[in-house]
Design a protein around this motif. Sequence first.
Motif, short mmCIF file in Angstrom:
data_model
loop_
_atom_site.label_atom_id
_atom_site.label_comp_id
_atom_site.label_asym_id
_atom_site.label_seq_id
_atom_site.Cartn_x
_atom_site.Cartn_y
_atom_site.Cartn_z
N GLY A 35 -2.25 24.00 37.41
CA GLY A 35 -2.81 23.17 36.34
C GLY A 35 -3.04 23.12 35.14
O GLY A 35 -4.01 22.11 34.85
N SER A 36 -2.92 24.47 34.04
CA SER A 36 -3.71 23.95 32.79
C SER A 36 -2.46 23.13 32.22
O SER A 36 -0.62 23.26 32.29
N ALA A 37 -2.94 23.03 31.04
CA ALA A 37 -1.99 22.75 29.91
C ALA A 37 -1.25 23.44 29.23
O ALA A 37 -1.92 24.52 29.38
N HIS A 38 0.05 23.25 28.52
CA HIS A 38 1.37 24.12 28.12
C HIS A 38 1.36 23.37 26.75
O HIS A 38 1.24 22.60 26.40
N PRO A 39 1.59 24.34 25.78
CA PRO A 39 2.04 24.48 24.33
C PRO A 39 3.40 23.34 24.24
O PRO A 39 3.45 22.98 23.47
N VAL A 40 4.37 23.42 25.68
CA VAL A 40 5.22 23.01 24.94
C VAL A 40 5.99 21.83 25.89
O VAL A 40 5.70 20.62 25.36
N HIS A 41 5.10 22.52 27.45
CA HIS A 41 5.64 21.28 28.09
C HIS A 41 4.96 20.09 28.99
O HIS A 41 4.73 19.69 29.34
N ALA A 43 3.70 16.69 27.53
CA ALA A 43 4.61 15.85 27.48
C ALA A 43 5.91 15.72 29.27
O ALA A 43 5.64 14.70 29.79
N TRP A 44 6.38 16.31 28.84
CA TRP A 44 6.76 16.65 30.77
C TRP A 44 5.93 16.82 31.79
O TRP A 44 6.20 16.14 33.09
N MET A 45 5.26 17.44 32.06
CA MET A 45 3.70 17.36 33.19
C MET A 45 3.60 16.55 33.32
O MET A 45 3.23 16.05 34.47
N GLY A 46 3.14 15.42 32.03
CA GLY A 46 2.78 14.30 32.00
C GLY A 46 3.49 13.24 32.59
O GLY A 46 2.96 12.23 33.19
N GLN A 47 4.77 13.09 32.98
CA GLN A 47 5.69 12.41 33.18
C GLN A 47 5.51 12.41 34.41
O GLN A 47 6.09 11.80 35.56
N VAL A 48 6.13 14.02 34.71
CA VAL A 48 5.84 14.76 36.24
C VAL A 48 5.61 14.52 36.59
O VAL A 48 5.67 14.08 38.66
N ARG A 49 3.96 14.42 36.69
CA ARG A 49 2.70 15.14 37.77
C ARG A 49 2.90 13.75 38.90
O ARG A 49 2.79 13.66 39.77
N PRO A 50 2.86 12.37 37.34
CA PRO A 50 2.49 11.07 38.88
C PRO A 50 3.28 10.51 39.76
O PRO A 50 3.19 10.77 40.82
N ARG A 51 5.10 11.61 39.25
CA ARG A 51 6.12 10.90 40.61
C ARG A 51 6.10 12.45 42.34
O ARG A 51 5.74 11.37 42.51
N LEU A 52 5.60 13.06 41.08
CA LEU A 52 5.37 14.65 42.34
C LEU A 52 4.12 13.98 42.93
O LEU A 52 4.46 14.06 44.65
N THR A 53 3.25 13.53 42.61
CA THR A 53 2.15 13.16 43.14
C THR A 53 2.39 11.94 44.87
O THR A 53 1.99 11.77 45.98
N ALA A 54 2.89 10.37 44.12
CA ALA A 54 3.58 9.25 44.93
C ALA A 54 3.49 9.70 46.09
O ALA A 54 4.20 9.11 47.27
N ALA A 55 5.04 11.05 45.59
CA ALA A 55 5.75 11.53 46.87
C ALA A 55 5.39 12.63 47.42
O ALA A 55 6.37 13.09 48.27
N GLY A 56 4.31 12.63 47.22
CA GLY A 56 3.65 14.15 48.46
C GLY A 56 3.94 15.15 48.05
O GLY A 56 4.16 16.06 48.64
N LEU A 57 4.48 15.31 46.71
CA LEU A 57 5.45 16.74 46.80
C LEU A 57 4.25 17.94 46.15
O LEU A 57 4.86 19.04 45.36
N ASP A 58 2.99 17.31 45.72
CA ASP A 58 2.09 18.05 45.30
C ASP A 58 1.32 19.10 46.53
O ASP A 58 0.56 19.66 46.43
N SER A 59 1.25 18.48 47.70
CA SER A 59 1.10 19.11 49.29
C SER A 59 2.13 19.82 50.14
O SER A 59 1.64 19.25 51.12
N GLY A 60 3.13 19.35 49.42
CA GLY A 60 4.08 20.21 50.52
C GLY A 60 5.16 21.45 50.40
O GLY A 60 3.86 22.12 50.58
N TRP A 61 5.80 21.50 50.68
CA TRP A 61 6.37 22.83 51.31
C TRP A 61 6.45 23.89 49.91
O TRP A 61 5.87 24.76 49.97
N LEU A 62 7.01 23.23 48.79
CA LEU A 62 6.93 24.38 47.88
C LEU A 62 5.59 24.59 47.50
O LEU A 62 5.40 25.59 46.37
N ALA A 63 4.44 23.91 47.78
CA ALA A 63 2.86 24.06 47.21
C ALA A 63 2.31 25.03 48.26
O ALA A 63 1.73 25.96 47.16
N ASP A 64 2.97 25.19 49.32
CA ASP A 64 2.66 26.28 50.06
C ASP A 64 3.86 27.37 49.63
O ASP A 64 3.09 28.71 49.89
#
Length: 322
Positions: A35-41, A43-64
Amino acid sequence: MLSELAFSADDLAHTRFAVSPMWQVVTSFQLLAAGSAHPVHNAWMGQVRPRLTAAGLDSGWLADLIPAAGYLPDFLNPFPDRPAPTLAAELAAIRATPDDQVHTDLDVLSRTGARIRALRADPEGRLPRLAEEIETYWQLALAPYWARIRSVLDADVFHRARQVAERGAAYLFNDLHGTVSWDDNTLRLVRRQCEISRETTGSGLLMAPSVFAIHVLTWSRPPHPPQLAYPARGTGGLWEHRPIKRADGIAAVIGRSRTVLLAELEAPASTTELARRTGISAAAVSQHLTALRNAGMVSPHRAGRFVFYARTAAAESLLTAD
Protein backbone atom coordinates in the motif's frame (compact mmCIF):
# COMPACT_ATOMS: atom_id res chain seq x y z
CA MET A 1 19.40 -14.02 10.82
CA LEU A 2 22.04 -15.71 8.66
CA SER A 3 21.33 -18.67 6.37
CA GLU A 4 24.11 -20.68 4.76
CA LEU A 5 23.74 -22.88 1.71
CA ALA A 6 26.76 -25.09 1.09
CA PHE A 7 27.68 -26.00 -2.48
CA SER A 8 29.44 -29.03 -3.87
CA ALA A 9 30.68 -29.23 -7.44
CA ASP A 10 27.48 -31.11 -8.24
CA ASP A 11 25.36 -28.33 -6.72
CA LEU A 12 27.09 -25.73 -8.89
CA ALA A 13 26.65 -27.94 -11.94
CA HIS A 14 22.91 -27.99 -11.30
CA THR A 15 22.50 -24.24 -10.72
CA ARG A 16 20.32 -22.62 -13.36
CA PHE A 17 17.94 -19.73 -14.09
CA ALA A 18 14.23 -19.62 -14.86
CA VAL A 19 11.81 -16.84 -15.81
CA SER A 20 8.72 -17.68 -13.76
CA PRO A 21 5.35 -15.91 -14.23
CA MET A 22 4.27 -16.91 -10.71
CA TRP A 23 7.24 -15.19 -9.12
CA GLN A 24 6.07 -12.01 -10.86
CA VAL A 25 2.53 -12.64 -9.57
CA VAL A 26 3.42 -13.08 -5.90
CA THR A 27 6.02 -10.30 -5.72
CA SER A 28 3.82 -7.80 -7.58
CA PHE A 29 0.79 -8.57 -5.44
CA GLN A 30 2.89 -8.25 -2.30
CA LEU A 31 4.05 -4.85 -3.53
CA LEU A 32 0.43 -3.78 -4.04
CA ALA A 33 -0.57 -5.19 -0.64
CA ALA A 34 2.05 -3.03 1.06
CA GLY A 35 0.00 0.00 0.00
CA SER A 36 2.95 2.40 -0.01
CA ALA A 37 4.51 4.40 -2.80
CA HIS A 38 7.38 2.85 -4.73
CA PRO A 39 10.08 4.83 -6.57
CA VAL A 40 9.96 2.57 -9.64
CA HIS A 41 6.49 1.05 -9.84
CA ASN A 42 4.20 3.96 -8.92
CA ALA A 43 2.88 4.41 -12.47
CA TRP A 44 2.10 0.70 -12.80
CA MET A 45 0.46 0.60 -9.38
CA GLY A 46 -1.70 3.61 -10.21
CA GLN A 47 -3.00 1.92 -13.36
CA VAL A 48 -3.53 -1.52 -11.84
CA ARG A 49 -5.07 -0.79 -8.42
CA PRO A 50 -8.40 0.54 -9.77
CA ARG A 51 -8.76 -2.52 -12.01
CA LEU A 52 -8.16 -4.92 -9.14
CA THR A 53 -10.63 -3.06 -6.92
CA ALA A 54 -13.28 -3.12 -9.64
CA ALA A 55 -12.74 -6.87 -10.09
CA GLY A 56 -12.81 -7.53 -6.32
CA LEU A 57 -9.25 -8.86 -6.26
CA ASP A 58 -8.19 -6.50 -3.50
CA SER A 59 -10.13 -8.71 -1.08
CA GLY A 60 -9.95 -12.16 -2.66
CA TRP A 61 -7.87 -15.31 -2.38
CA LEU A 62 -4.58 -13.59 -3.15
CA ALA A 63 -5.22 -10.92 -0.55
CA ASP A 64 -5.71 -13.65 2.06
CA LEU A 65 -2.64 -15.65 1.04
CA ILE A 66 -0.09 -12.92 0.26
CA PRO A 67 0.75 -10.58 3.16
CA ALA A 68 2.39 -7.21 2.62
CA ALA A 69 5.59 -8.65 4.12
CA GLY A 70 6.81 -11.98 5.36
CA TYR A 71 6.23 -15.58 4.35
CA LEU A 72 4.66 -16.49 1.01
CA PRO A 73 3.11 -19.98 0.77
CA ASP A 74 5.52 -22.19 -1.16
CA PHE A 75 2.77 -23.84 -3.19
CA LEU A 76 2.22 -20.50 -4.98
CA ASN A 77 5.63 -20.93 -6.62
CA PRO A 78 5.83 -24.48 -8.03
CA PHE A 79 9.29 -25.56 -9.10
CA PRO A 80 9.86 -24.58 -12.77
CA ASP A 81 10.68 -27.62 -14.88
CA ARG A 82 12.01 -25.50 -17.76
CA PRO A 83 13.77 -22.15 -18.27
CA ALA A 84 10.55 -20.28 -19.09
CA PRO A 85 7.42 -22.08 -17.86
CA THR A 86 4.06 -20.74 -18.97
CA LEU A 87 1.55 -19.39 -16.51
CA ALA A 88 -0.80 -22.22 -17.54
CA ALA A 89 1.80 -24.82 -16.57
CA GLU A 90 2.42 -23.19 -13.21
CA LEU A 91 -1.32 -22.92 -12.49
CA ALA A 92 -1.70 -26.62 -13.31
CA ALA A 93 1.02 -27.38 -10.76
CA ILE A 94 -0.72 -25.21 -8.15
CA ARG A 95 -4.02 -27.01 -8.71
CA ALA A 96 -2.20 -30.33 -8.25
CA THR A 97 -0.55 -29.39 -4.93
CA PRO A 98 -0.86 -32.27 -2.44
CA ASP A 99 -3.12 -31.60 0.54
CA ASP A 100 -0.33 -32.08 3.07
CA GLN A 101 1.80 -29.43 1.36
CA VAL A 102 -1.06 -26.93 1.46
CA HIS A 103 -1.59 -27.68 5.16
CA THR A 104 2.12 -27.26 5.93
CA ASP A 105 2.32 -23.92 4.11
CA LEU A 106 -0.83 -22.59 5.77
CA ASP A 107 0.58 -23.54 9.17
CA VAL A 108 3.65 -21.41 8.45
CA LEU A 109 1.55 -18.58 7.02
CA SER A 110 -0.46 -18.54 10.27
CA ARG A 111 -3.37 -16.46 8.95
CA THR A 112 -7.07 -16.95 9.61
CA GLY A 113 -10.24 -16.21 7.68
CA ALA A 114 -13.03 -18.01 5.84
CA ARG A 115 -11.01 -18.67 2.69
CA ILE A 116 -8.00 -19.96 4.61
CA ARG A 117 -10.23 -22.35 6.56
CA ALA A 118 -11.96 -23.49 3.37
CA LEU A 119 -8.63 -24.07 1.63
CA ARG A 120 -7.34 -26.09 4.58
CA ALA A 121 -10.52 -28.18 4.69
CA ASP A 122 -10.67 -28.88 0.96
CA PRO A 123 -7.48 -28.05 -0.98
CA GLU A 124 -8.49 -30.08 -4.03
CA GLY A 125 -11.79 -28.21 -4.30
CA ARG A 126 -10.48 -24.71 -3.54
CA LEU A 127 -7.18 -24.59 -5.42
CA PRO A 128 -8.95 -24.35 -8.82
CA ARG A 129 -10.75 -21.22 -7.55
CA LEU A 130 -7.43 -19.75 -6.47
CA ALA A 131 -5.93 -20.56 -9.88
CA GLU A 132 -8.86 -18.86 -11.59
CA GLU A 133 -8.30 -15.71 -9.56
CA ILE A 134 -4.58 -15.76 -10.36
CA GLU A 135 -5.44 -15.93 -14.07
CA THR A 136 -7.72 -12.89 -13.68
CA TYR A 137 -5.00 -11.02 -11.79
CA TRP A 138 -2.51 -11.89 -14.51
CA GLN A 139 -4.76 -10.54 -17.26
CA LEU A 140 -5.43 -7.29 -15.39
CA ALA A 141 -2.07 -6.55 -13.81
CA LEU A 142 0.71 -8.30 -15.73
CA ALA A 143 -0.24 -9.63 -19.17
CA PRO A 144 -0.69 -6.16 -20.74
CA TYR A 145 2.83 -5.26 -19.59
CA TRP A 146 4.46 -8.62 -20.21
CA ALA A 147 6.48 -7.60 -23.27
CA ARG A 148 8.34 -5.00 -21.20
CA ILE A 149 8.63 -7.18 -18.11
CA ARG A 150 9.88 -10.18 -20.04
CA SER A 151 12.52 -8.12 -21.84
CA VAL A 152 13.97 -7.01 -18.48
CA LEU A 153 13.91 -10.55 -17.09
CA ASP A 154 15.57 -12.03 -20.19
CA ALA A 155 18.21 -9.31 -20.17
CA ASP A 156 18.96 -10.03 -16.51
CA VAL A 157 19.41 -13.76 -17.16
CA PHE A 158 21.66 -13.03 -20.13
CA HIS A 159 23.75 -10.67 -18.01
CA ARG A 160 24.09 -13.17 -15.17
CA ALA A 161 25.03 -15.98 -17.56
CA ARG A 162 27.71 -13.77 -19.06
CA GLN A 163 29.04 -13.00 -15.58
CA VAL A 164 29.47 -16.72 -14.93
CA ALA A 165 31.16 -17.23 -18.29
CA GLU A 166 33.58 -14.30 -17.87
CA ARG A 167 34.20 -14.12 -14.11
CA GLY A 168 32.81 -17.28 -12.51
CA ALA A 169 29.99 -18.20 -10.15
CA ALA A 170 31.53 -16.46 -7.13
CA TYR A 171 31.35 -13.10 -8.90
CA LEU A 172 27.73 -13.78 -9.92
CA PHE A 173 26.61 -14.48 -6.35
CA ASN A 174 28.50 -11.56 -4.83
CA ASP A 175 26.96 -9.19 -7.38
CA LEU A 176 23.41 -10.49 -6.99
CA HIS A 177 22.19 -8.48 -3.98
CA GLY A 178 23.57 -6.76 -0.91
CA THR A 179 22.20 -9.48 1.37
CA VAL A 180 23.82 -12.31 -0.58
CA SER A 181 27.50 -13.27 -0.49
CA TRP A 182 29.68 -16.19 -1.55
CA ASP A 183 32.72 -17.50 0.30
CA ASP A 184 34.35 -20.88 0.83
CA ASN A 185 31.84 -22.77 -1.34
CA THR A 186 28.94 -21.37 0.69
CA LEU A 187 26.16 -18.98 -0.25
CA ARG A 188 25.19 -16.75 2.68
CA LEU A 189 21.91 -14.85 2.99
CA VAL A 190 21.38 -12.30 5.74
CA ARG A 191 18.26 -10.62 7.21
CA ARG A 192 15.97 -13.44 6.16
CA GLN A 193 12.83 -14.47 8.02
CA CYS A 194 13.11 -18.15 7.07
CA GLU A 195 16.29 -20.14 7.43
CA ILE A 196 17.52 -22.28 4.57
CA SER A 197 20.35 -24.80 4.51
CA ARG A 198 21.54 -27.62 2.33
CA GLU A 199 20.21 -30.10 4.91
CA THR A 200 16.64 -28.89 4.28
CA THR A 201 16.79 -28.62 0.47
CA GLY A 202 17.53 -30.65 -2.62
CA SER A 203 20.78 -30.33 -4.56
CA GLY A 204 21.56 -27.47 -6.91
CA LEU A 205 19.90 -24.03 -7.04
CA LEU A 206 17.29 -22.36 -9.23
CA MET A 207 17.52 -18.58 -9.57
CA ALA A 208 14.46 -16.57 -10.62
CA PRO A 209 14.66 -12.82 -11.33
CA SER A 210 11.66 -10.65 -10.51
CA VAL A 211 11.04 -7.05 -11.55
CA PHE A 212 8.84 -6.53 -8.47
CA ALA A 213 10.96 -8.15 -5.74
CA ILE A 214 12.47 -5.66 -3.30
CA HIS A 215 14.65 -8.22 -1.55
CA VAL A 216 15.78 -11.82 -1.98
CA LEU A 217 13.18 -14.53 -1.35
CA THR A 218 13.81 -18.26 -0.97
CA TRP A 219 11.78 -21.43 -1.51
CA SER A 220 12.56 -24.90 -0.27
CA ARG A 221 10.70 -28.11 -0.98
CA PRO A 222 12.87 -31.27 -1.13
CA PRO A 223 13.75 -33.10 -3.26
CA HIS A 224 13.74 -30.05 -5.55
CA PRO A 225 16.63 -27.60 -5.54
CA PRO A 226 15.93 -24.44 -3.54
CA GLN A 227 14.67 -21.39 -5.41
CA LEU A 228 16.22 -17.97 -4.99
CA ALA A 229 14.10 -15.09 -6.30
CA TYR A 230 15.97 -11.80 -6.54
CA PRO A 231 15.43 -8.24 -7.85
CA ALA A 232 16.14 -8.18 -11.57
CA ARG A 233 18.81 -5.91 -12.91
CA GLY A 234 17.44 -3.07 -15.07
CA THR A 235 14.10 -2.74 -13.30
CA GLY A 236 14.73 0.97 -12.70
CA GLY A 237 14.06 1.75 -16.36
CA LEU A 238 11.06 -0.56 -16.74
CA TRP A 239 8.38 2.14 -16.88
CA GLU A 240 10.44 4.97 -18.36
CA HIS A 241 8.93 6.85 -21.29
CA ARG A 242 10.27 5.50 -24.58
CA PRO A 243 9.93 8.13 -27.31
CA ILE A 244 8.97 7.06 -30.81
CA LYS A 245 12.06 7.69 -32.91
CA ARG A 246 10.60 7.69 -36.43
CA ALA A 247 6.93 8.59 -35.98
CA ASP A 248 6.55 10.29 -39.35
CA GLY A 249 8.14 7.40 -41.21
CA ILE A 250 6.02 4.83 -39.38
CA ALA A 251 2.87 6.90 -40.02
CA ALA A 252 3.67 6.94 -43.75
CA VAL A 253 3.52 3.12 -43.71
CA ILE A 254 0.71 2.25 -41.29
CA GLY A 255 -1.19 5.53 -41.15
CA ARG A 256 -1.26 8.43 -38.71
CA SER A 257 -4.19 7.18 -36.61
CA ARG A 258 -2.62 3.77 -36.02
CA THR A 259 0.70 5.39 -35.15
CA VAL A 260 -1.07 7.65 -32.64
CA LEU A 261 -2.79 4.64 -31.08
CA LEU A 262 0.48 2.75 -30.78
CA ALA A 263 2.04 5.78 -29.12
CA GLU A 264 -0.84 5.95 -26.63
CA LEU A 265 -0.39 2.26 -25.85
CA GLU A 266 2.86 2.89 -24.05
CA ALA A 267 0.53 2.09 -21.14
CA PRO A 268 -2.16 -0.55 -21.83
CA ALA A 269 -5.63 0.89 -22.37
CA SER A 270 -9.17 -0.01 -23.37
CA THR A 271 -10.89 1.03 -26.60
CA THR A 272 -12.92 3.62 -24.69
CA GLU A 273 -9.83 5.10 -23.06
CA LEU A 274 -8.03 5.35 -26.39
CA ALA A 275 -11.00 7.06 -28.01
CA ARG A 276 -11.16 9.59 -25.17
CA ARG A 277 -7.43 10.33 -25.27
CA THR A 278 -7.04 10.62 -29.04
CA GLY A 279 -10.36 12.03 -30.22
CA ILE A 280 -10.73 9.12 -32.65
CA SER A 281 -14.19 7.57 -32.58
CA ALA A 282 -14.58 4.33 -30.61
CA ALA A 283 -15.66 2.50 -33.78
CA ALA A 284 -12.57 3.69 -35.66
CA VAL A 285 -10.31 2.80 -32.72
CA SER A 286 -11.77 -0.71 -32.72
CA GLN A 287 -11.11 -1.10 -36.46
CA HIS A 288 -7.54 0.15 -36.16
CA LEU A 289 -6.83 -2.12 -33.20
CA THR A 290 -8.12 -5.11 -35.17
CA ALA A 291 -5.71 -4.29 -38.00
CA LEU A 292 -2.82 -3.80 -35.57
CA ARG A 293 -3.65 -7.04 -33.80
CA ASN A 294 -3.69 -8.92 -37.12
CA ALA A 295 -0.26 -7.47 -37.84
CA GLY A 296 1.08 -8.71 -34.49
CA MET A 297 1.61 -5.20 -33.11
CA VAL A 298 -0.98 -5.17 -30.30
CA SER A 299 -2.48 -7.89 -28.14
CA PRO A 300 -5.84 -7.88 -26.30
CA HIS A 301 -6.05 -9.00 -22.68
CA ARG A 302 -9.49 -9.89 -21.35
CA ALA A 303 -10.49 -10.48 -17.74
CA GLY A 304 -14.27 -10.60 -17.31
CA ARG A 305 -15.71 -7.36 -18.64
CA PHE A 306 -12.27 -5.75 -18.90
CA VAL A 307 -10.37 -5.75 -22.19
CA PHE A 308 -7.04 -3.94 -22.40
CA TYR A 309 -4.80 -3.59 -25.42
CA ALA A 310 -1.03 -3.54 -25.17
CA ARG A 311 1.86 -3.14 -27.57
CA THR A 312 3.67 -6.36 -28.40
CA ALA A 313 7.42 -6.84 -28.31
CA ALA A 314 7.45 -6.44 -32.11
CA ALA A 315 5.73 -3.05 -31.83
CA GLU A 316 8.09 -1.97 -29.04
CA SER A 317 11.08 -2.81 -31.21
CA LEU A 318 9.68 -0.92 -34.19
CA LEU A 319 8.73 2.20 -32.25
CA THR A 320 11.81 2.62 -30.05
CA ALA A 321 14.64 1.29 -32.24
CA ASP A 322 17.45 3.73 -33.02
